[in-house]
Design a protein around this motif. Structure first.
Motif, PDB file in Angstrom:
ATOM      1  N   GLU A  97       0.957  -1.326   0.024  1.00  0.00           N
ATOM      2  CA  GLU A  97       0.062  -0.036   0.110  1.00  0.00           C
ATOM      3  C   GLU A  97       0.911   1.476  -0.046  1.00  0.00           C
ATOM      4  O   GLU A  97       1.778   0.919   0.395  1.00  0.00           O
ATOM      5  CB  GLU A  97      -0.870   0.201   1.094  1.00  0.00           C
ATOM      6  N   PRO A  98       0.377   2.230  -0.417  1.00  0.00           N
ATOM      7  CA  PRO A  98       1.195   3.411  -0.836  1.00  0.00           C
ATOM      8  C   PRO A  98       1.544   4.510   0.312  1.00  0.00           C
ATOM      9  O   PRO A  98       2.405   5.293   0.477  1.00  0.00           O
ATOM     10  CB  PRO A  98       0.425   4.172  -1.944  1.00  0.00           C
ATOM     11  N   LEU A  99       0.769   4.281   1.615  1.00  0.00           N
ATOM     12  CA  LEU A  99       0.913   4.955   2.710  1.00  0.00           C
ATOM     13  C   LEU A  99       1.258   4.054   3.907  1.00  0.00           C
ATOM     14  O   LEU A  99       0.396   3.340   4.462  1.00  0.00           O
ATOM     15  CB  LEU A  99      -0.328   5.853   3.150  1.00  0.00           C
ATOM     16  N   VAL A 127      24.927   6.731  11.031  1.00  0.00           N
ATOM     17  CA  VAL A 127      23.992   6.829   9.689  1.00  0.00           C
ATOM     18  C   VAL A 127      22.615   7.224  10.145  1.00  0.00           C
ATOM     19  O   VAL A 127      22.379   6.713  11.125  1.00  0.00           O
ATOM     20  CB  VAL A 127      24.379   5.239   9.079  1.00  0.00           C
ATOM     21  N   CYS A 128      21.975   7.594   9.031  1.00  0.00           N
ATOM     22  CA  CYS A 128      20.436   7.924   9.058  1.00  0.00           C
ATOM     23  C   CYS A 128      19.879   6.851   7.908  1.00  0.00           C
ATOM     24  O   CYS A 128      20.181   6.824   6.836  1.00  0.00           O
ATOM     25  CB  CYS A 128      20.206   9.101   8.646  1.00  0.00           C
ATOM     26  N   VAL A 129      19.323   5.526   8.585  1.00  0.00           N
ATOM     27  CA  VAL A 129      18.658   4.571   7.722  1.00  0.00           C
ATOM     28  C   VAL A 129      17.193   4.905   7.732  1.00  0.00           C
ATOM     29  O   VAL A 129      16.477   5.125   8.435  1.00  0.00           O
ATOM     30  CB  VAL A 129      18.797   3.172   8.254  1.00  0.00           C
ATOM     31  N   LEU A 130      16.570   5.043   6.558  1.00  0.00           N
ATOM     32  CA  LEU A 130      15.672   5.331   6.011  1.00  0.00           C
ATOM     33  C   LEU A 130      14.957   4.167   5.081  1.00  0.00           C
ATOM     34  O   LEU A 130      15.628   3.556   4.461  1.00  0.00           O
ATOM     35  CB  LEU A 130      15.408   6.816   5.048  1.00  0.00           C
ATOM     36  N   PRO A 131      13.439   4.110   5.103  1.00  0.00           N
ATOM     37  CA  PRO A 131      13.077   3.302   4.127  1.00  0.00           C
ATOM     38  C   PRO A 131      13.074   3.684   2.849  1.00  0.00           C
ATOM     39  O   PRO A 131      13.746   4.950   2.773  1.00  0.00           O
ATOM     40  CB  PRO A 131      11.496   3.332   4.930  1.00  0.00           C
ATOM     41  N   GLY A 132      12.769   2.885   1.914  1.00  0.00           N
ATOM     42  CA  GLY A 132      12.860   3.024   0.470  1.00  0.00           C
ATOM     43  C   GLY A 132      11.628   4.185   0.078  1.00  0.00           C
ATOM     44  O   GLY A 132      11.056   4.756   0.930  1.00  0.00           O
ATOM     45  N   SER A 133      11.853   4.391  -1.125  1.00  0.00           N
ATOM     46  CA  SER A 133      11.146   5.533  -1.957  1.00  0.00           C
ATOM     47  C   SER A 133      10.001   5.013  -2.817  1.00  0.00           C
ATOM     48  O   SER A 133       9.389   5.632  -3.753  1.00  0.00           O
ATOM     49  CB  SER A 133      11.764   6.498  -2.682  1.00  0.00           C
ATOM     50  N   ALA A 134       9.588   3.604  -2.652  1.00  0.00           N
ATOM     51  CA  ALA A 134       8.310   2.990  -3.369  1.00  0.00           C
ATOM     52  C   ALA A 134       6.899   3.605  -3.013  1.00  0.00           C
ATOM     53  O   ALA A 134       6.260   3.744  -3.927  1.00  0.00           O
ATOM     54  CB  ALA A 134       8.347   1.553  -3.371  1.00  0.00           C
ATOM     55  N   ASN A 135       6.981   4.210  -1.877  1.00  0.00           N
ATOM     56  CA  ASN A 135       5.735   4.682  -1.169  1.00  0.00           C
ATOM     57  C   ASN A 135       5.554   6.145  -1.085  1.00  0.00           C
ATOM     58  O   ASN A 135       6.603   6.753  -1.043  1.00  0.00           O
ATOM     59  CB  ASN A 135       5.352   3.848  -0.044  1.00  0.00           C
ATOM     60  N   ILE A 136       4.603   6.704  -1.190  1.00  0.00           N
ATOM     61  CA  ILE A 136       4.318   8.140  -0.979  1.00  0.00           C
ATOM     62  C   ILE A 136       4.634   8.347   0.442  1.00  0.00           C
ATOM     63  O   ILE A 136       5.379   9.292   0.740  1.00  0.00           O
ATOM     64  CB  ILE A 136       2.886   8.578  -0.895  1.00  0.00           C
ATOM     65  N   ALA A 163       8.976  10.201   2.935  1.00  0.00           N
ATOM     66  CA  ALA A 163       8.112  10.398   1.887  1.00  0.00           C
ATOM     67  C   ALA A 163       8.544  10.617   0.626  1.00  0.00           C
ATOM     68  O   ALA A 163       9.772  10.562   0.346  1.00  0.00           O
ATOM     69  CB  ALA A 163       7.091  11.687   2.212  1.00  0.00           C
ATOM     70  N   ALA A 164       8.030  10.296  -0.603  1.00  0.00           N
ATOM     71  CA  ALA A 164       8.594  10.214  -2.069  1.00  0.00           C
ATOM     72  C   ALA A 164       7.481  10.891  -2.935  1.00  0.00           C
ATOM     73  O   ALA A 164       6.306  10.383  -2.875  1.00  0.00           O
ATOM     74  CB  ALA A 164       8.905   8.928  -2.256  1.00  0.00           C
ATOM     75  N   LEU A 165       7.930  11.578  -3.829  1.00  0.00           N
ATOM     76  CA  LEU A 165       7.461  12.010  -4.975  1.00  0.00           C
ATOM     77  C   LEU A 165       8.200  11.486  -6.265  1.00  0.00           C
ATOM     78  O   LEU A 165       9.406  11.169  -6.223  1.00  0.00           O
ATOM     79  CB  LEU A 165       7.181  13.579  -5.098  1.00  0.00           C
ATOM     80  N   GLY A 166       7.639  11.650  -7.515  1.00  0.00           N
ATOM     81  CA  GLY A 166       8.436  11.321  -8.805  1.00  0.00           C
ATOM     82  C   GLY A 166       7.926   9.845  -9.240  1.00  0.00           C
ATOM     83  O   GLY A 166       6.811   9.098  -8.897  1.00  0.00           O
ATOM     84  N   GLU A 167       9.255   9.604  -9.857  1.00  0.00           N
ATOM     85  CA  GLU A 167       8.916   8.289 -10.590  1.00  0.00           C
ATOM     86  C   GLU A 167       8.524   7.129  -9.724  1.00  0.00           C
ATOM     87  O   GLU A 167       7.741   6.248 -10.364  1.00  0.00           O
ATOM     88  CB  GLU A 167      10.071   8.035 -11.541  1.00  0.00           C
ATOM     89  N   ASN A 168       9.318   6.719  -8.909  1.00  0.00           N
ATOM     90  CA  ASN A 168       9.077   5.405  -8.021  1.00  0.00           C
ATOM     91  C   ASN A 168       7.635   5.190  -7.601  1.00  0.00           C
ATOM     92  O   ASN A 168       7.373   4.064  -7.710  1.00  0.00           O
ATOM     93  CB  ASN A 168      10.094   5.470  -6.758  1.00  0.00           C
ATOM     94  N   PRO A 169       7.018   5.946  -6.868  1.00  0.00           N
ATOM     95  CA  PRO A 169       5.724   5.386  -6.466  1.00  0.00           C
ATOM     96  C   PRO A 169       4.653   5.587  -7.769  1.00  0.00           C
ATOM     97  O   PRO A 169       3.870   4.488  -7.892  1.00  0.00           O
ATOM     98  CB  PRO A 169       5.001   6.583  -5.548  1.00  0.00           C
ATOM     99  N   LYS A 170       5.030   6.165  -8.684  1.00  0.00           N
ATOM    100  CA  LYS A 170       4.234   6.155  -9.844  1.00  0.00           C
ATOM    101  C   LYS A 170       4.251   4.828 -10.626  1.00  0.00           C
ATOM    102  O   LYS A 170       3.504   3.938 -10.926  1.00  0.00           O
ATOM    103  CB  LYS A 170       4.640   7.010 -10.952  1.00  0.00           C
ATOM    104  N   ARG A 171       5.719   4.399 -10.707  1.00  0.00           N
ATOM    105  CA  ARG A 171       5.993   3.070 -11.458  1.00  0.00           C
ATOM    106  C   ARG A 171       5.470   1.758 -10.505  1.00  0.00           C
ATOM    107  O   ARG A 171       4.902   0.688 -10.970  1.00  0.00           O
ATOM    108  CB  ARG A 171       7.425   3.083 -11.563  1.00  0.00           C
ATOM    109  N   VAL A 172       5.771   1.860  -9.223  1.00  0.00           N
ATOM    110  CA  VAL A 172       5.384   0.640  -8.569  1.00  0.00           C
ATOM    111  C   VAL A 172       3.783   0.519  -8.398  1.00  0.00           C
ATOM    112  O   VAL A 172       3.325  -0.842  -8.644  1.00  0.00           O
ATOM    113  CB  VAL A 172       5.929   0.886  -7.087  1.00  0.00           C
ATOM    114  N   SER A 186      -0.053  11.415  -6.683  1.00  0.00           N
ATOM    115  CA  SER A 186       1.097  11.205  -5.541  1.00  0.00           C
ATOM    116  C   SER A 186       0.876  12.541  -4.565  1.00  0.00           C
ATOM    117  O   SER A 186       0.896  12.322  -3.504  1.00  0.00           O
ATOM    118  CB  SER A 186       2.446  11.357  -6.274  1.00  0.00           C
ATOM    119  N   ALA A 187       1.101  13.828  -5.161  1.00  0.00           N
ATOM    120  CA  ALA A 187       0.658  14.707  -4.375  1.00  0.00           C
ATOM    121  C   ALA A 187      -0.513  14.791  -3.449  1.00  0.00           C
ATOM    122  O   ALA A 187      -0.691  15.143  -2.395  1.00  0.00           O
ATOM    123  CB  ALA A 187       0.956  16.237  -4.943  1.00  0.00           C
ATOM    124  N   ALA A 188      -1.639  14.501  -4.123  1.00  0.00           N
ATOM    125  CA  ALA A 188      -3.007  14.339  -3.430  1.00  0.00           C
ATOM    126  C   ALA A 188      -2.705  13.159  -2.279  1.00  0.00           C
ATOM    127  O   ALA A 188      -3.331  13.588  -1.272  1.00  0.00           O
ATOM    128  CB  ALA A 188      -4.103  14.047  -4.734  1.00  0.00           C
TER     129      ALA A 188
END
Length: 414
Positions: A97-99, A127-136, A163-172, A186-188
């Motif tokens: 899910e995206p959220l 280090v700052c370890v973050l989740p990936g960018s597939a989700n909003i 949070a992520a904008l751009g190609e990754n959430p769109k593609r997934v 994505s913005a919405a």
């Protein structure tokens, strides 16, 4: 026990450098003194100042070497995208899910990932370890040390919301035939999540003391309350200029603290980013144009943004660039226009400021944590090597070390 390094070139990144210089710290975790060392030729000579420590004192000959603060990778995926386990050890993105703001990166980290030992070889201690960018919204970041007893490594859990904008959430999610399929969606979705969390927090506050009227606990919206209260930042993945500008609009609409991640086209809108006053963690720059949104990639971005007045740190985005090459990323920024000391600060003091840790790490100053690295040459010289690393005053890496990561605090040079 106290450790004193004598006769080295001490680069404090706090405004004063010393050559020859000395640095003193204790295994209790703090730097106690730093300064010039005129008597370094005789290690048995009296120390240049009286130290507020009791015996014993270990004296290390630092002649011909550099002492620097431990480097900080402000954006990576060490331990959560494990080396040598591309499927079994990939806990980067929950693409169901995206959220998913309630997920915690810490719960996906394997502390035995060999990349932690690699980090020490590159002088990286935090280090700052973050989740990936597939989700909003992908989850919560964790800041941690790269060595030490596992239970003591975590500096700050739930340190930011990714949070992520751009190609990754769109593609997934486009492949799954569900939103977001467009940048508009994505913005919405990001706005919707923030608005729902704000309403959830309002209702919780209004019904305090009246459990029967309170909304049902929702961990997603609970996770966003510190973000809305400006207690933690939004770490916003965005490469393209249009995504960066969309992100800035949403940040301003909700009054959030934020950090822009990657910022690949940031140099094209440097003035707007500087005016917004939002820091940027730039990179990874040592990669090809893997996606359309990376076609303007250049190692010059960080220097251009710094010149415009943006607070900048550099990242490896490990495993995109192996974490031990963080100094190489900074060296490339110098080659493309950034001043040398600014580049060092982009992987130390400036990174610490972005993470809210500059009172504790990022420079060599009395009272700060003793995250100290001894180099046999300048870290931007590819021939240079790390010879010893201390974290919180305890030696965690040297060529003579014999313990492995599963047995204790110290890594052997491989």
């Amino acid at each position: 026990m106290a450790t004193v390094i004598r006769g080295a070139h001490v680069i404090t990144l706090a405004g004063e450098n010393y050559s020859p210089g000395f640095l003193a710290f204790t295994d209790a975790g703090a730097i106690v003194a730093v300064g010039p060392d005129p008597g370094h030729e005789r290690l048995t000579a009296e120390l240049p100042m009286e130290l507020p420590v009791e015996e014993p004192i270990e004296v290390i000959d630092g002649a011909g070497r550099l002492v620097l603060p431990g480097f900080i990778d402000a954006h990576c995926h060490v331990g959560i995208a494990e080396e040598g386990a591309p499927i079994e050890g990939d806990d980067l993105n929950e693409t169901s899910e995206p959220l998913t703001p309630h997920l915690q990166a810490l719960d996906g980290i394997n502390p035995l990932d060999p990349a932690f030992a690699d980090a020490l070889r590159g002088g990286v201690t935090t280090v700052c370890v973050l989740p990936g960018s597939a989700n909003i919204m992908g989850g919560q970041a964790v800041i941690m040390k790269t060595a030490g007893p596992f239970a003591e490594r975590v500096v700050c859990n739930s340190a930011a919301v990714k949070a992520a904008l751009g190609e990754n959430p769109k593609r997934v999610y486009g492949e799954q035939k569900k939103a977001p399929i467009t940048r508009m969606a994505s913005a919405a979705l990001l706005r919707e999540a923030l608005a729902r969390a704000r309403e959830y927090g309002r209702r919780r506050a209004e019904t305090a003391g009246e459990p029967s009227k309170a909304p049902e606990v929702d961990l997603r919206w609970e996770a966003l309350q510190p973000l809305l209260a400006r207690q933690v930042p939004l770490r916003l993945h965005a490469h393209r200029a249009d995504d960066l500008l969309t992100g800035l609009r949403i940040i301003q609409e909700f009054g959030l603290q934020a950090v822009l991640e990657h910022c690949t086209e940031g140099h094209l809108i440097a003035g707007e980013l500087a005016q917004a006053g939002v820091p940027a963690v730039v990179g990874p720059s040592l990669v090809n144009r893997a996606k359309v949104e990376m076609r303007e990639i250049t190692p010059a971005t960080a220097g251009i943004l710094h010149g415009a007045g943006v607070l900048v740190a550099l990242m490896t985005d490990h495993p995109v660039i192996p974490i031990q090459y963080l100094p190489l990323c900074a060296g490339l920024a110098v080659r493309h226009g950034m001043e040398e000391e600014t580049a060092l600060r982009a992987i130390s003091l400036h990174a610490a400021r972005i993470l809210g840790l500059d009172a504790f790490v990022g420079s060599l100053e009395p009272g700060k944590q003793a995250d100290v690295v001894l180099w046999d040459g300048h870290p931007f010289d590819t021939r240079s090597s790390v010879t010893q690393v201390w974290i919180r005053g305890r030696m965690v890496y040297s060529p003579e070390a014999s313990r492995c990561p599963g047995e204790g605090n110290t890594y052997k040079c491989g």
